[in-house]
Design an enzyme around this catalytic site. Structure first.
Site, short mmCIF file in Angstrom:
data_model
loop_
_atom_site.label_atom_id
_atom_site.label_comp_id
_atom_site.label_asym_id
_atom_site.label_seq_id
_atom_site.Cartn_x
_atom_site.Cartn_y
_atom_site.Cartn_z
N HIS A 117 0.84 -1.20 0.00
CA HIS A 117 0.00 0.00 0.00
C HIS A 117 0.88 1.26 0.00
CE1 HIS A 117 -4.43 0.72 0.85
NE2 HIS A 117 -3.98 1.95 0.82
N GLY A 156 1.38 4.79 -7.92
CA GLY A 156 0.53 5.66 -7.11
C GLY A 156 1.11 7.07 -7.09
C1 LIG Z 1 -2.52 9.37 -1.60
C2 LIG Z 1 -2.74 7.89 -1.74
C3 LIG Z 1 -4.02 7.38 -1.61
C4 LIG Z 1 -4.22 6.01 -1.75
N1 LIG Z 1 -5.51 5.52 -1.66
C5 LIG Z 1 -5.72 4.21 -1.89
C6 LIG Z 1 -7.04 3.69 -1.93
O1 LIG Z 1 -8.01 4.42 -1.78
N2 LIG Z 1 -7.20 2.36 -2.16
C7 LIG Z 1 -6.13 1.51 -2.35
O2 LIG Z 1 -6.31 0.32 -2.55
N3 LIG Z 1 -4.87 1.99 -2.33
C8 LIG Z 1 -4.64 3.30 -2.12
N4 LIG Z 1 -3.36 3.79 -2.12
C9 LIG Z 1 -2.24 2.87 -2.41
C10 LIG Z 1 -1.96 2.83 -3.90
O3 LIG Z 1 -3.01 2.20 -4.59
C11 LIG Z 1 -0.67 2.04 -4.20
O4 LIG Z 1 -0.72 0.78 -3.59
C12 LIG Z 1 0.58 2.78 -3.71
O5 LIG Z 1 0.46 4.17 -3.92
C13 LIG Z 1 1.80 2.24 -4.43
O6 LIG Z 1 2.96 2.84 -3.98
P1 LIG Z 1 3.65 4.10 -4.72
O7 LIG Z 1 2.88 5.31 -4.27
O8 LIG Z 1 5.03 4.09 -4.18
O9 LIG Z 1 3.55 3.88 -6.20
C14 LIG Z 1 -3.13 5.15 -1.99
C15 LIG Z 1 -1.84 5.68 -2.13
C16 LIG Z 1 -1.64 7.04 -2.02
C17 LIG Z 1 -0.24 7.58 -2.18
#
Ligand SMILES: Cc1cc2nc3c(=O)[nH]c(=O)nc-3n(C[C@H](O)[C@H](O)[C@H](O)COP(=O)(O)O)c2cc1C
Length: 415
Positions: A300, A354
């Site tokens: 995540h 993300g």
């Molecule tokens: C601001 C933010 C909000 C996120 N919200 C969700 C979400 O609502 N549902 C979810 O499954 N993952 C959520 N994530 C996790 C992303 O889907 C993903 O797993 C993660 O950003 C991957 O890592 P990275 O930011 O280094 O690419 C969120 C990540 C960020 C940065």
């Protein structure tokens, strides 16, 4: 003695390379960003601290995130030379459909808070680039509006499952009806992670004006102007909320959800199912046995359990255990196309980004997301060429060695 002469016009002409000036400050800003880290710096300047930190930050001491990024930085590429790499094909079949690039946009909540164009910017940029876009359950644009904005985009819907099956079902039905073809079920959030930056910043939804936020807002007028002159922030899928983010998350997440609920959802959903947040080989095996189509190795983005397994390190053993039964996808820590190439070489069918796209969004709305995708595309193509491969299928673990620091024994070169 050097003999001199007057410069002639035809000597000077090739040296005069005055480019036409880029008049739009947004375009100028984005064009000068050459890496995702550059976009991050622009984003930080332009976004109020609480919103930037919500996106940039992770849980507790943020060790999960920094280790995941470090793991990518610590790879060593092993290029093959004298291959014809005049053409490279970056496309990848993922869950039955081709994507132009081996990554898609990860689900992110509260996206319009980071920059007002939010989900619409993300899905339109994904449509233009020919890659999948994932809408979060916590998205700030409705399922139907996202579908209408980009009818040709490939759209996935991310579900936070509740034990309350009626509530889950209502969302799933809307997503299926709006043409979303894959359900991404996130399973690493039985409770919210401890996002300390948010607590310290007093981050609330909607944002509240305190003396501190006002001082921080002064050099960032565009963001506040956007917030106050566009549709009020609301959750697309949920009732409106006003309170701290932590409170909201604790209300949303359901710690009683189990494999039985997943099996039930599997039966309801007509399309593909991907399970996001897998962090052990045992769970990967169990999910492969449960008949899901893909698993996403992810912690995540470090926002849940701190000091969690690094997805990139977990990859080889999961691919060896279940790679022929389910597609193995990966996210967390991706900041460059090189990171994506490394993950694909070690067996990831697909990746999700993300923050990499959110930094682009905060730096320049839709154009910023386009720029983030363009940067990643350029890096993927160049790395493939430098490695001597012309298609992603030619990448193999031998192209990428993980250097010693933080490497678990089963990934070390002398295993
Ligand atoms: C601001 C933010 C909000 C996120 N919200 C969700 C979400 O609502 N549902 C979810 O499954 N993952 C959520 N994530 C996790 C992303 O889907 C993903 O797993 C993660 O950003 C991957 O890592 P990275 O930011 O280094 O690419 C969120 C990540 C960020 C940065």
């Amino acid at each position: 003695m050097t003999s001199r002469r007057l410069p002639r016009r035809h000597d000077l002409a090739p040296l005069m390379k005055f480019k036409r000036p880029v008049l739009s400050p947004r375009k100028r800003r984005l064009a000068s960003a050459l890496t995702i880290e550059d976009l991050r710096r622009v984003a930080k300047r332009r976004t109020p601290r609480a919103a930037f930190d919500y996106a940039d930050g992770a849980a507790d001491d943020e060790v999960s995130l920094s280790r995941a990024r470090q793991a990518f930085a610590d790879v060593e590429f092993r290029p093959s030379v004298l291959r014809d790499v005049s053409r490279v094909d970056t496309s990848r079949e993922v869950l039955g459909v081709s994507s132009a690039l081996p990554f898609g946009i990860a689900p992110t909540g509260f996206t319009r808070l980071m920059q007002t164009e939010g989900e619409i910017a993300g899905v339109m940029a994904a449509e233009a680039a020919g890659i999948p876009y994932t809408l979060s359950t916590m998205g700030t644009t409705s399922i139907e509006d996202v579908a209408a904005a980009a009818p040709r985009a490939r759209k996935w819907f991310q579900l936070y499952m509740w034990n309350d099956r009626d509530r889950s079902m209502a969302l799933v039905e809307r997503a299926a009806k709006a043409g979303f073809d894959t359900l991404v079920v996130t399973v690493d959030v039985p409770v919210a992670g401890a996002r300390l930056r948010d607590t310290r910043n007093g981050f609330t939804i909607p944002p509240t004006l305190t003396p501190r936020t006002v001082v921080n807002a002064l050099p960032r007028p565009a963001w506040w102007f956007n917030l106050l002159t566009t549709e009020p922030l609301a959750f697309a899928s949920l009732d409106s909320w006003s309170g701290t983010v932590g409170d909201l998350l604790d209300t949303m997440f359901d710690p009683t959800v189990t494999y039985d609920d997943l099996a039930w959802i599997r039966e309801q959903w007509p399309g593909k199912v991907s399970v996001k947040g897998v962090q052990t080989v045992d769970d990967a095996r169990r999910l492969a046995g449960a008949g899901v189509d893909a698993i996403v190795l992810s912690n995540h983005g470090g926002r849940q359990l701190d000091r969690a397994p690094v997805p990139f390190h977990l990859l080889p053993s999961v691919v060896a255990a279940v790679g022929s039964d389910v597609e193995v996808h990966l996210d967390t820590g991706i900041m460059s196309g090189q990171d994506i190439v490394a993950a694909v070489a070690h067996g990831a069918r697909f990746t999700l980004v993300g923050r990499a796209y959110l930094y682009g969004l905060m730096a320049g709305g839709r154009l910023g997301v386009d720029r983030a995708i363009e940067i990643l595309r350029g890096q993927i193509e160049r790395t493939m060429r430098l490695l001597g491969v012309s298609s992603l299928d030619e990448l193999e673990p031998g192209h990428v060695t993980a250097l010693r620091r933080l490497v678990p024994p089963d990934m070390s070169p002398d295993r």
